[in-house]
Design a protein around this motif. Structure first.
Motif, short mmCIF file in Angstrom:
data_model
loop_
_atom_site.label_atom_id
_atom_site.label_comp_id
_atom_site.label_asym_id
_atom_site.label_seq_id
_atom_site.Cartn_x
_atom_site.Cartn_y
_atom_site.Cartn_z
N CYS A 1 -14.46 3.43 8.57
CA CYS A 1 -14.59 2.09 7.99
C CYS A 1 -13.21 1.43 7.91
CB CYS A 1 -15.21 2.19 6.60
SG CYS A 1 -15.36 0.61 5.76
N LEU A 2 -13.07 0.31 8.60
CA LEU A 2 -11.81 -0.43 8.61
C LEU A 2 -11.42 -0.89 7.21
CD1 LEU A 2 -9.58 -1.83 10.41
CD2 LEU A 2 -11.05 -3.83 10.33
N ALA A 3 -12.37 -1.43 6.46
CA ALA A 3 -12.07 -1.93 5.11
C ALA A 3 -11.58 -0.79 4.21
CB ALA A 3 -13.29 -2.61 4.51
N GLU A 4 -12.21 0.37 4.33
CA GLU A 4 -11.79 1.52 3.54
C GLU A 4 -10.37 1.94 3.90
OE1 GLU A 4 -13.79 5.59 2.20
OE2 GLU A 4 -13.38 5.51 4.36
N ARG A 5 -10.07 2.03 5.19
CA ARG A 5 -8.72 2.42 5.60
C ARG A 5 -7.69 1.44 5.06
NH1 ARG A 5 -6.93 4.14 11.52
NH2 ARG A 5 -8.08 5.99 10.86
N ARG A 6 -7.96 0.14 5.16
CA ARG A 6 -7.02 -0.86 4.66
C ARG A 6 -6.84 -0.72 3.14
NH1 ARG A 6 -5.45 -5.24 7.34
NH2 ARG A 6 -5.70 -6.54 5.49
N MET A 7 -7.92 -0.46 2.42
CA MET A 7 -7.82 -0.30 0.97
C MET A 7 -6.97 0.92 0.62
SD MET A 7 -9.23 1.73 -1.73
CE MET A 7 -10.48 2.56 -0.81
N ILE B 1 -3.45 1.09 -1.55
CA ILE B 1 -3.25 1.99 -2.69
C ILE B 1 -2.01 2.86 -2.49
CG2 ILE B 1 -4.20 4.02 -3.89
CD1 ILE B 1 -6.99 2.73 -3.47
N GLU B 2 -1.84 3.37 -1.27
CA GLU B 2 -0.74 4.28 -0.98
C GLU B 2 0.62 3.60 -0.86
OE1 GLU B 2 -1.98 6.49 2.46
OE2 GLU B 2 -3.57 7.49 1.37
N SER B 3 0.65 2.41 -0.23
CA SER B 3 1.96 1.80 0.06
C SER B 3 2.12 0.37 -0.44
CB SER B 3 2.20 1.82 1.58
OG SER B 3 1.30 0.94 2.23
N GLY B 4 1.06 -0.19 -1.00
CA GLY B 4 1.15 -1.56 -1.50
C GLY B 4 0.75 -2.62 -0.49
N GLN B 5 0.54 -2.22 0.77
CA GLN B 5 0.09 -3.18 1.77
C GLN B 5 -0.70 -2.48 2.87
OE1 GLN B 5 3.56 -5.02 3.45
NE2 GLN B 5 4.13 -3.25 4.64
#
Length: 131
Positions: free
Chosen positions: A76-82, A86-90
């Motif tokens: 899931c693209l949206a999950e990866r972006r989220m 969370i991990e790096s701020g962007q």
């Protein structure tokens, strides 16, 4: 496909095989569909049947396929972006663009396709066809 055709890959109402997602031909992720599935298909069907009639041929989806162990990637693209936010701020993974293709498939342990390949290409809508 029926549960009996899955053999040992059907456990506790879940399919325990990787769901392979490719973005523009490159592997985006192959998380195991059953490992971290919150609700099994028995529970999903029972819940859906509370509010609608279900009959032969109904398709029940399980939602996003992902694992707590992120090493297999995402489906899931949206999950990866989220997760990136969370991990790096962007987010570093871009949104889909016109011309991008996404394919989703699952194979059994012998390499046989279980449901074919879902293949989608992002296209721009022709403005003359809108109402």
């Amino acid at each position: 496909i029926t549960p009996d055709e899955l053999g040992s890959d059907w456990q506790e109402g879940k399919v325990h095989l990787p769901l392979e997602t490719h973005l523009n031909g490159a592997l985006f992720g192959a998380p195991n569909a059953g490992v971290d599935m919150t609700f099994n298909f028995f529970e999903l069907i029972a819940h859906a049947a509370k509010t609608r009639q279900l009959g032969a041929g109904c398709i029940i989806g399980s939602g996003t396929v992902s694992n707590y162990d992120r090493s297999a990637g995402s489906s899931c693209l949206a999950e990866r972006r989220m997760l990136e936010i969370i991990e790096s701020g962007q987010a570093t993974t871009p949104f889909l663009c016109f011309g991008d293709t996404v394919s989703i498939a699952m194979q059994d342990r012998n390499g046989m396709s279980l449901f074919g390949t879902i293949l989608q290409k992002v296209t721009q809508q022709d403005a003359s066809q809108t109402k």
